[in-house]
Scaffold this active site. Structure first.
Site, PDB file in Angstrom:
ATOM      1  N   SER A 124      13.213 -19.575  12.638  1.00  0.00           N
ATOM      2  CA  SER A 124      12.944 -20.935  12.164  1.00  0.00           C
ATOM      3  C   SER A 124      12.431 -21.800  13.306  1.00  0.00           C
ATOM      4  CB  SER A 124      14.255 -21.512  11.633  1.00  0.00           C
ATOM      5  OG  SER A 124      14.153 -22.900  11.459  1.00  0.00           O
ATOM      6  N   TYR A 148      23.738 -23.135  12.581  1.00  0.00           N
ATOM      7  CA  TYR A 148      22.644 -22.417  11.902  1.00  0.00           C
ATOM      8  C   TYR A 148      21.541 -22.081  12.901  1.00  0.00           C
ATOM      9  CZ  TYR A 148      18.302 -21.708   9.375  1.00  0.00           C
ATOM     10  OH  TYR A 148      17.094 -21.200   8.963  1.00  0.00           O
ATOM     11  N   LYS A 152      20.177 -18.355  14.602  1.00  0.00           N
ATOM     12  CA  LYS A 152      18.799 -17.829  14.641  1.00  0.00           C
ATOM     13  C   LYS A 152      18.411 -17.479  16.074  1.00  0.00           C
ATOM     14  CE  LYS A 152      17.778 -17.976  10.319  1.00  0.00           C
ATOM     15  NZ  LYS A 152      17.620 -16.711   9.585  1.00  0.00           N
TER      16      LYS A 152
HETATM   17  P1  NAD Z   1      17.584 -18.289   0.306  1.00  0.00           P
HETATM   18  O1  NAD Z   1      18.990 -18.738   0.444  1.00  0.00           O
HETATM   19  O2  NAD Z   1      16.842 -18.638  -0.924  1.00  0.00           O
HETATM   20  O3  NAD Z   1      17.499 -16.697   0.502  1.00  0.00           O
HETATM   21  C1  NAD Z   1      18.399 -15.976   1.294  1.00  0.00           C
HETATM   22  C2  NAD Z   1      18.942 -14.848   0.435  1.00  0.00           C
HETATM   23  O4  NAD Z   1      19.834 -14.045   1.200  1.00  0.00           O
HETATM   24  C3  NAD Z   1      19.724 -15.338  -0.779  1.00  0.00           C
HETATM   25  O5  NAD Z   1      19.217 -14.695  -1.919  1.00  0.00           O
HETATM   26  C4  NAD Z   1      21.179 -14.935  -0.498  1.00  0.00           C
HETATM   27  O6  NAD Z   1      21.862 -14.640  -1.686  1.00  0.00           O
HETATM   28  C5  NAD Z   1      20.983 -13.743   0.408  1.00  0.00           C
HETATM   29  N1  NAD Z   1      22.048 -13.481   1.382  1.00  0.00           N
HETATM   30  C6  NAD Z   1      22.628 -14.356   2.238  1.00  0.00           C
HETATM   31  N2  NAD Z   1      23.534 -13.716   3.009  1.00  0.00           N
HETATM   32  C7  NAD Z   1      23.513 -12.414   2.647  1.00  0.00           C
HETATM   33  C8  NAD Z   1      24.205 -11.248   3.078  1.00  0.00           C
HETATM   34  N3  NAD Z   1      25.118 -11.321   4.033  1.00  0.00           N
HETATM   35  N4  NAD Z   1      23.931 -10.074   2.484  1.00  0.00           N
HETATM   36  C9  NAD Z   1      23.008  -9.991   1.491  1.00  0.00           C
HETATM   37  N5  NAD Z   1      22.321 -11.060   1.034  1.00  0.00           N
HETATM   38  C10 NAD Z   1      22.573 -12.249   1.607  1.00  0.00           C
HETATM   39  O7  NAD Z   1      16.797 -18.785   1.601  1.00  0.00           O
HETATM   40  P2  NAD Z   1      15.255 -18.737   1.937  1.00  0.00           P
HETATM   41  O8  NAD Z   1      14.776 -20.129   1.979  1.00  0.00           O
HETATM   42  O9  NAD Z   1      14.570 -17.755   1.081  1.00  0.00           O
HETATM   43  O10 NAD Z   1      15.344 -18.226   3.440  1.00  0.00           O
HETATM   44  C11 NAD Z   1      15.178 -16.865   3.797  1.00  0.00           C
HETATM   45  C12 NAD Z   1      15.401 -16.732   5.292  1.00  0.00           C
HETATM   46  O11 NAD Z   1      14.481 -17.574   5.974  1.00  0.00           O
HETATM   47  C13 NAD Z   1      16.794 -17.145   5.766  1.00  0.00           C
HETATM   48  O12 NAD Z   1      17.190 -16.272   6.799  1.00  0.00           O
HETATM   49  C14 NAD Z   1      16.572 -18.542   6.315  1.00  0.00           C
HETATM   50  O13 NAD Z   1      17.502 -18.877   7.314  1.00  0.00           O
HETATM   51  C15 NAD Z   1      15.169 -18.420   6.878  1.00  0.00           C
HETATM   52  N6  NAD Z   1      14.467 -19.714   6.963  1.00  0.00           N
HETATM   53  C16 NAD Z   1      14.364 -20.492   5.843  1.00  0.00           C
HETATM   54  C17 NAD Z   1      13.734 -21.728   5.912  1.00  0.00           C
HETATM   55  C18 NAD Z   1      13.634 -22.627   4.699  1.00  0.00           C
HETATM   56  O14 NAD Z   1      13.448 -23.821   4.865  1.00  0.00           O
HETATM   57  N7  NAD Z   1      13.723 -22.123   3.476  1.00  0.00           N
HETATM   58  C19 NAD Z   1      13.201 -22.165   7.135  1.00  0.00           C
HETATM   59  C20 NAD Z   1      13.306 -21.340   8.248  1.00  0.00           C
HETATM   60  C21 NAD Z   1      13.946 -20.111   8.149  1.00  0.00           C
HETATM   61  C1  UD1 Z   2      15.593 -28.767   7.902  1.00  0.00           C
HETATM   62  C2  UD1 Z   2      16.669 -28.163   8.777  1.00  0.00           C
HETATM   63  C3  UD1 Z   2      16.056 -27.137   9.708  1.00  0.00           C
HETATM   64  C4  UD1 Z   2      15.268 -26.109   8.926  1.00  0.00           C
HETATM   65  C5  UD1 Z   2      14.199 -26.848   8.107  1.00  0.00           C
HETATM   66  C6  UD1 Z   2      13.361 -25.943   7.264  1.00  0.00           C
HETATM   67  C7  UD1 Z   2      18.244 -30.024   9.004  1.00  0.00           C
HETATM   68  C8  UD1 Z   2      18.852 -31.030   9.930  1.00  0.00           C
HETATM   69  N1  UD1 Z   2      17.304 -29.224   9.532  1.00  0.00           N
HETATM   70  O1  UD1 Z   2      14.711 -29.426   8.740  1.00  0.00           O
HETATM   71  O2  UD1 Z   2      17.063 -26.479  10.433  1.00  0.00           O
HETATM   72  O3  UD1 Z   2      14.647 -25.191   9.800  1.00  0.00           O
HETATM   73  O4  UD1 Z   2      14.886 -27.762   7.229  1.00  0.00           O
HETATM   74  O5  UD1 Z   2      14.120 -25.481   6.203  1.00  0.00           O
HETATM   75  O6  UD1 Z   2      18.627 -29.919   7.851  1.00  0.00           O
HETATM   76  N2  UD1 Z   2      14.152 -36.324   4.323  1.00  0.00           N
HETATM   77  C9  UD1 Z   2      14.358 -37.525   3.674  1.00  0.00           C
HETATM   78  N3  UD1 Z   2      15.147 -37.524   2.566  1.00  0.00           N
HETATM   79  C10 UD1 Z   2      15.742 -36.398   2.077  1.00  0.00           C
HETATM   80  C11 UD1 Z   2      15.520 -35.168   2.746  1.00  0.00           C
HETATM   81  C12 UD1 Z   2      14.725 -35.174   3.873  1.00  0.00           C
HETATM   82  O7  UD1 Z   2      13.845 -38.554   4.087  1.00  0.00           O
HETATM   83  O8  UD1 Z   2      16.464 -36.468   1.065  1.00  0.00           O
HETATM   84  C13 UD1 Z   2      13.260 -36.289   5.504  1.00  0.00           C
HETATM   85  C14 UD1 Z   2      13.929 -35.818   6.785  1.00  0.00           C
HETATM   86  O9  UD1 Z   2      14.516 -36.901   7.464  1.00  0.00           O
HETATM   87  C15 UD1 Z   2      12.752 -35.184   7.533  1.00  0.00           C
HETATM   88  C16 UD1 Z   2      11.858 -34.635   6.406  1.00  0.00           C
HETATM   89  O10 UD1 Z   2      12.246 -35.342   5.229  1.00  0.00           O
HETATM   90  O11 UD1 Z   2      12.022 -36.180   8.216  1.00  0.00           O
HETATM   91  C17 UD1 Z   2      12.047 -33.147   6.159  1.00  0.00           C
HETATM   92  O12 UD1 Z   2      13.435 -32.873   5.975  1.00  0.00           O
HETATM   93  P1  UD1 Z   2      13.966 -31.432   5.541  1.00  0.00           P
HETATM   94  O13 UD1 Z   2      13.225 -30.956   4.354  1.00  0.00           O
HETATM   95  O14 UD1 Z   2      15.459 -31.517   5.445  1.00  0.00           O
HETATM   96  O15 UD1 Z   2      13.544 -30.481   6.749  1.00  0.00           O
HETATM   97  P2  UD1 Z   2      13.834 -30.622   8.330  1.00  0.00           P
HETATM   98  O16 UD1 Z   2      14.608 -31.824   8.647  1.00  0.00           O
HETATM   99  O17 UD1 Z   2      12.533 -30.412   9.017  1.00  0.00           O
END
Ligand code: NAD
Ligand code: UD1
Length: 338
Positions: A124, A148, A152
């Site tokens: 991330s 979190y 990572k």
């Molecule tokens: P998500 O929660 O939709 O998907 C994660 C999946 O992993 C879920 O289906 C959950 O049930 C499963 N899971 C969690 N722990 C598990 C375990 N121990 N064993 C088996 N299954 C398990 O999240 P996502 O948004 O699809 O994210 C996928 C990956 O990308 C995650 O590792 C997350 O940290 C990373 N990531 C997500 C974002 C984001 O904003 N969505 C940003 C940066 C990184």
């Molecule tokens: C969040 C996570 C980050 C993760 C990223 C992508 C936090 C503190 N950080 O970051 O670890 O990698 O998501 O999944 O949660 N905002 C509002 N109102 C809301 C929600 C968000 O104004 O209800 C604003 C936030 O202040 C920010 C922007 O929208 O400026 C994006 O927020 P968000 O979607 O939560 O992502 P990140 O803060 O970038």
């Protein structure tokens, strides 16, 4: 090729499954459904007309992983399984470290045992902390301010050490910026369990009438309109980055780290405006104090992924908001909407 997809029922995993299946790869999914519904897999099968082999279980369960590697000739693993809520990670650090760090150790140990050493890992942009300048390149210093992000970063260090110890591993560490949007079919998308923390799903729930108004966390940042700026990336582009990463580690082995972002920064108000255009409604919002831990601006320099993976984010901000609205309006209660 047969790809094991951990966390494949989740948001990014399900979109990646569609592309793997459309690319005629075999997929095996392990997901404990802690943050997902099996309905997402049914819908991926409907979109693609192809079958998914699914194991409901935990990556911490080594015996189950061993059974999967015994029963299937796995060539590579995409490791999405993880917990991702920042606030929750502050409340429950041990659960986050156990799930995200120990879960990855368990997976890598079983991979090594079966001599499967091709891995794509979901990292991330949070590992950059509060960057000293923008846009962010992969060589920026890393840091974490919550469990979190720390989990990572720890996994990144572990994977680097693993590669250093045994360079027959091929590992792609993908640092995602802010994934948003949904598959154009409107059948799969992001389905948060509770009140969404992230901006896009919150806006979508305001648009569909589930929440009265958006709280905009801070309007006094040093950005073009005072609200926070992020690099929103369409989940379909993000999913495609995983296929490119698999190709890369298959043809040019090693450990590689890439930013997956568009390189463009949009503010909270830019996103609200784009969403209003997509849904044809005015979305109410109020300015509230800054959210603890937030930074003013964060966006990627994606040139390394462009050059080395031949990967480009092609979806616009309008594609992101329109597809989110398509998913949300068709499925107001996510996968429980059928
Ligand atoms: P998500 O929660 O939709 O998907 C994660 C999946 O992993 C879920 O289906 C959950 O049930 C499963 N899971 C969690 N722990 C598990 C375990 N121990 N064993 C088996 N299954 C398990 O999240 P996502 O948004 O699809 O994210 C996928 C990956 O990308 C995650 O590792 C997350 O940290 C990373 N990531 C997500 C974002 C984001 O904003 N969505 C940003 C940066 C990184
Ligand atoms: C969040 C996570 C980050 C993760 C990223 C992508 C936090 C503190 N950080 O970051 O670890 O990698 O998501 O999944 O949660 N905002 C509002 N109102 C809301 C929600 C968000 O104004 O209800 C604003 C936030 O202040 C920010 C922007 O929208 O400026 C994006 O927020 P968000 O979607 O939560 O992502 P990140 O803060 O970038």
């Amino acid at each position: 090729m047969t790809v094991l997809v951990t966390g494949g029922a989740g948001y990014i995993g399900s979109h990646t499954l569609v592309q793997l299946l459309e690319d005629n790869q075999q997929v095996v999914v392990i997901d404990n459904l802690s943050n997902a519904s099996v309905e997402s897999l049914v819908r991926v099968e409907n979109i693609t007309g192809k079958q998914i082999t699914f194991y409901q279980g935990d990556v911490l369960n080594k015996a189950l992983l061993q059974k999967i590697f015994t029963d299937h000739d796995i060539n590579a693993v995409i490791h999405f399984a993880g917990l991702k809520a920042v606030g929750e990670s502050v409340q429950q650090p041990l659960r986050y470290y156990e799930n995200n760090v120990t879960g990855t150790l368990s997976l890598c140990e079983v991979m090594a045992q079966f001599d499967v050493k091709n891995l794509v890992f979901s990292s991330s942009a949070t590992v950059y902390g509060d960057p000293a300048s923008l846009p962010i390149t992969e060589d920026f210093p890393t840091s974490a301010t919550n469990p979190y992000g720390q989990s990572k970063l720890m996994v990144e260090h572990i994977l680097n050490d693993l590669y250093r110890a045994d360079n027959s591993w091929n590992i792609a560490v993908l640092r995602y910026f802010n994934p948003v949007g949904a598959h154009p079919s409107g059948l799969i998308g992001e389905d948060p369990n509770d009140i969404p923390n992230n901006l896009m799903p919150f806006i979508a729930q305001v648009a569909v009438g589930k929440r009265p108004s958006l709280n905009v966390w801070g309007n006094d940042y040093d950005t073009h309109d005072g609200t926070g700026v992020r690099d929103y990336i369409h989940v379909v582009d993000l999913a495609n980055g995983h296929l490119k990463a698999l190709q890369k580690i298959a043809t040019k082995p090693g450990l590689v780290t890439y930013n997956l972002g568009t390189g463009n920064g949009y503010s909270v108000l830019d996103m609200v405006q784009a969403f209003e255009k997509a849904c044809g409604k005015t979305l109410p919002y109020t300015f509230e104090p800054r959210r603890a831990g937030d930074i003013a601006a964060c966006y990627a320099n994606p040139s390394k992924a462009n050059a080395e993976l031949g990967w480009y984010a092609s979806h616009s901000i309008d594609d992101m908001t329109k597809s989110t609205w398509h998913w949300q309006s068709n499925n107001p209660n996510g996968y429980n909407s059928q």
